[in-house]
Design a protein around this motif. Structure first.
Motif, short mmCIF file in Angstrom:
data_model
loop_
_atom_site.label_atom_id
_atom_site.label_comp_id
_atom_site.label_asym_id
_atom_site.label_seq_id
_atom_site.Cartn_x
_atom_site.Cartn_y
_atom_site.Cartn_z
N ASN A 115 -131.47 63.47 -70.98
CA ASN A 115 -132.05 63.56 -72.04
C ASN A 115 -132.81 64.55 -72.43
O ASN A 115 -133.27 65.53 -71.47
N TRP A 116 -133.07 65.06 -73.50
CA TRP A 116 -133.93 66.45 -74.01
C TRP A 116 -134.20 66.42 -75.45
O TRP A 116 -133.70 66.08 -76.29
N ALA A 161 -127.22 73.61 -71.71
CA ALA A 161 -127.62 73.60 -70.32
C ALA A 161 -128.27 72.31 -69.63
O ALA A 161 -128.26 71.76 -68.72
N GLN A 162 -129.21 71.68 -70.70
CA GLN A 162 -130.22 70.89 -70.40
C GLN A 162 -129.40 69.53 -70.45
O GLN A 162 -129.46 68.42 -69.57
N LEU A 163 -128.30 69.31 -71.11
CA LEU A 163 -127.58 67.99 -71.34
C LEU A 163 -126.31 67.90 -70.45
O LEU A 163 -125.77 66.94 -69.88
N PHE A 164 -125.46 69.12 -70.48
CA PHE A 164 -124.25 69.12 -69.85
C PHE A 164 -124.18 69.91 -68.45
O PHE A 164 -123.06 70.01 -68.05
N PRO A 169 -119.59 71.29 -73.39
CA PRO A 169 -119.71 70.43 -74.51
C PRO A 169 -119.20 70.01 -75.55
O PRO A 169 -119.19 69.03 -76.23
N VAL A 170 -118.11 71.18 -76.03
CA VAL A 170 -117.37 70.68 -77.33
C VAL A 170 -116.62 69.63 -76.99
O VAL A 170 -115.84 69.09 -76.29
N GLY A 171 -116.57 68.44 -77.99
CA GLY A 171 -115.95 67.64 -78.04
C GLY A 171 -116.63 66.21 -77.46
O GLY A 171 -116.16 65.10 -77.76
N LYS A 172 -117.55 66.38 -76.86
CA LYS A 172 -118.44 65.37 -76.14
C LYS A 172 -119.14 64.63 -77.23
O LYS A 172 -119.53 65.24 -78.43
N THR A 173 -119.74 63.46 -76.96
CA THR A 173 -120.75 62.58 -77.84
C THR A 173 -121.92 62.96 -77.35
O THR A 173 -122.32 62.23 -76.17
N ILE A 174 -123.11 62.99 -77.97
CA ILE A 174 -124.34 62.87 -77.78
C ILE A 174 -125.24 61.87 -78.74
O ILE A 174 -124.75 61.70 -79.84
N ARG A 175 -126.28 61.09 -78.28
CA ARG A 175 -127.26 60.52 -79.14
C ARG A 175 -128.30 61.26 -79.88
O ARG A 175 -129.05 61.71 -78.84
N ILE A 176 -128.40 61.37 -80.90
CA ILE A 176 -129.71 61.76 -81.39
C ILE A 176 -130.39 60.68 -82.22
O ILE A 176 -130.01 60.25 -83.13
#
Length: 406
Positions: A115-116, A161-164, A169-176
């Protein structure tokens, strides 16, 4: 003849090694100080120029007006006086190249076990044009994503860099803030901004998504800020006039009334800082140049002593046919040789000192060829200037009086 005189001058300097070393020490310190100070100043100027370029060119910031709560004024950007429609109208002005509405705030990002916390910018595709920002990979969200308030994002390299880590990261799903967002693209690195903030620690999402699903707003479509890029530097005054007149008309603000927005020239502010850095660089160079003057005075002092010590030698030279200009040239060559020797050693120490400053103080330094040429030119000039009087004094000695000197 000049070669013979130069060889004799070097021989005279070599006969008094300690005195020669101590005399040149002033020039060594002066030249090294000039090179280091100019290198630091040039490095700071380059850093500021890079920051200005990273911000974008020919920029204006239009900020919403201030709001009050319980008698407390909250400052500019807190009132709902700017809208998406305002941004679209600004983009239609003749002198405007690009426009980017902004709604921003902080949010927590989560990907897997990572998380970041970072700043989220709700904007449109025009943001990349305004900021002169490119993508490393992927794509930017488009108008369809803005119209549908899509849950998509473009992230900076620090966030990636902090999350992946090293993962794409392209195409991945993050939660905001708990909501899922698909990463469409990765921004190229911009480094620190003019105010020291990490520009790569950012996430871009559609402006409508930020307004409706993330930050919310009291009034639908309201904005805190609009970034405006003028078509050219020459057109900036016209852009400021057009945007101001347009918003005054759209917000129904009459002549003499206080506007409910503010407009600042971001480029002018940055250029003022760059001018300040240039002045600082000149001041640093001027301060360091004092050491060169001190070194020159040392050369004059030693040359006067040398003339006194070699008075009988001068008398013998003149008596056997040496002309006054020959004596003048002989002592001038010794003075210039002292200055140039100190200049050469000073240049080498200047390179070493600049590298030490870069490593120890973590300050950007740029040793330019111009500063090296300047240091040599100044050292030679100092040798001629401060050596002229002792050499002239030697050349004007009367042969009889010189031969009588003990």
């Amino acid at each position: 003849m000049i070669g013979a005189m130069l060889a004799e001058a070097l021989q005279a300097l070599a006969s008094n090694r300690m005195r020669t070393f101590l005399t040149t020490l002033g020039m060594v310190i002066g030249v090294a100080a000039v090179i280091v100070m100019l290198a630091v100043g040039s490095g700071v100027q380059q850093s500021i120029r890079d920051s200005i370029e990273s911000m974008g060119s020919n920029l204006f910031i239009v900020l919403a007006g201030s709001a009050s709560s319980g008698g407390v004024r909250l400052g500019g950007g807190n009132a709902s006086t700017l809208t998406l429609a305002d941004a679209e109208a600004i983009g239609e002005q003749p002198s405007v190249r690009a426009v980017a509405p902004l709604a921003f705030g902080n949010a927590q990002l989560v990907y897997g076990s990572y998380n970041w916390g970072t700043q989220i910018y709700g904007t449109t595709q025009g943001y990349l044009d305004v900021r002169n920002w490119s993508l490393l990979s992927g794509t930017m969200f488009g108008d369809s994503d803005v119209r549908s308030a899509g849950r998509v994002a473009v992230i900076g390299t620090t966030v990636a860099a902090q999350l992946f880590g090293l993962e794409d990261p392209v195409g991945k799903t993050i939660r905001i803030n708990g909501g899922p967002y698909t990463v469409l693209g990765l921004l190229s690195s911009k480094g620190q901004s003019f105010d020291g903030r990490d520009q790569d620690d950012t996430v871009l999402i559609p402006i409508t998504t930020a307004q409706r699903k993330l930050f919310g707003s009291r009034f639908r479509g309201s904005l805190r800020m609009i970034m405006v890029q003028s078509a050219s530097e020459a057109a900036m005054p016209q852009t400021e006039l057009e945007v101001t007149s347009l918003l005054m008309e759209r917000h129904r603000i009459g002549a003499g009334q206080e506007p409910d927005f503010s407009m600042s020239n971001l480029t002018a502010v940055a250029e003022t800082a760059a001018a300040t850095a240039r002045i600082m660089s000149l001041l640093l160079g001027a301060i360091a140049s004092i050491s060169l003057i001190v070194g020159g005075i040392g050369i004059m002092n030693i040359m006067l002593v040398s003339v006194t010590e070699r008075t009988r030698e001068i008398g013998i030279r003149v008596a056997i046919g040496a002309r006054p200009q020959d004596v003048l040239l002989q002592f001038l060559l010794e003075s210039v040789a002292l200055a140039l020797l100190g200049g050469l050693i000073g240049v080498l120490l200047g390179f070493v000192g600049s590298e030490l400053v870069r490593r120890i103080a973590d300050i950007p330094v740029i040793v330019s060829s111009g500063s090296v040429v300047l240091a040599f030119a100044v050292s030679a000039s100092v040798g001629v200037f401060f050596g002229w009087y002792p050499a002239r004094k030697a050349a004007r000695l009367e042969p009889i009086e010189a031969l009588r000197y003990h």
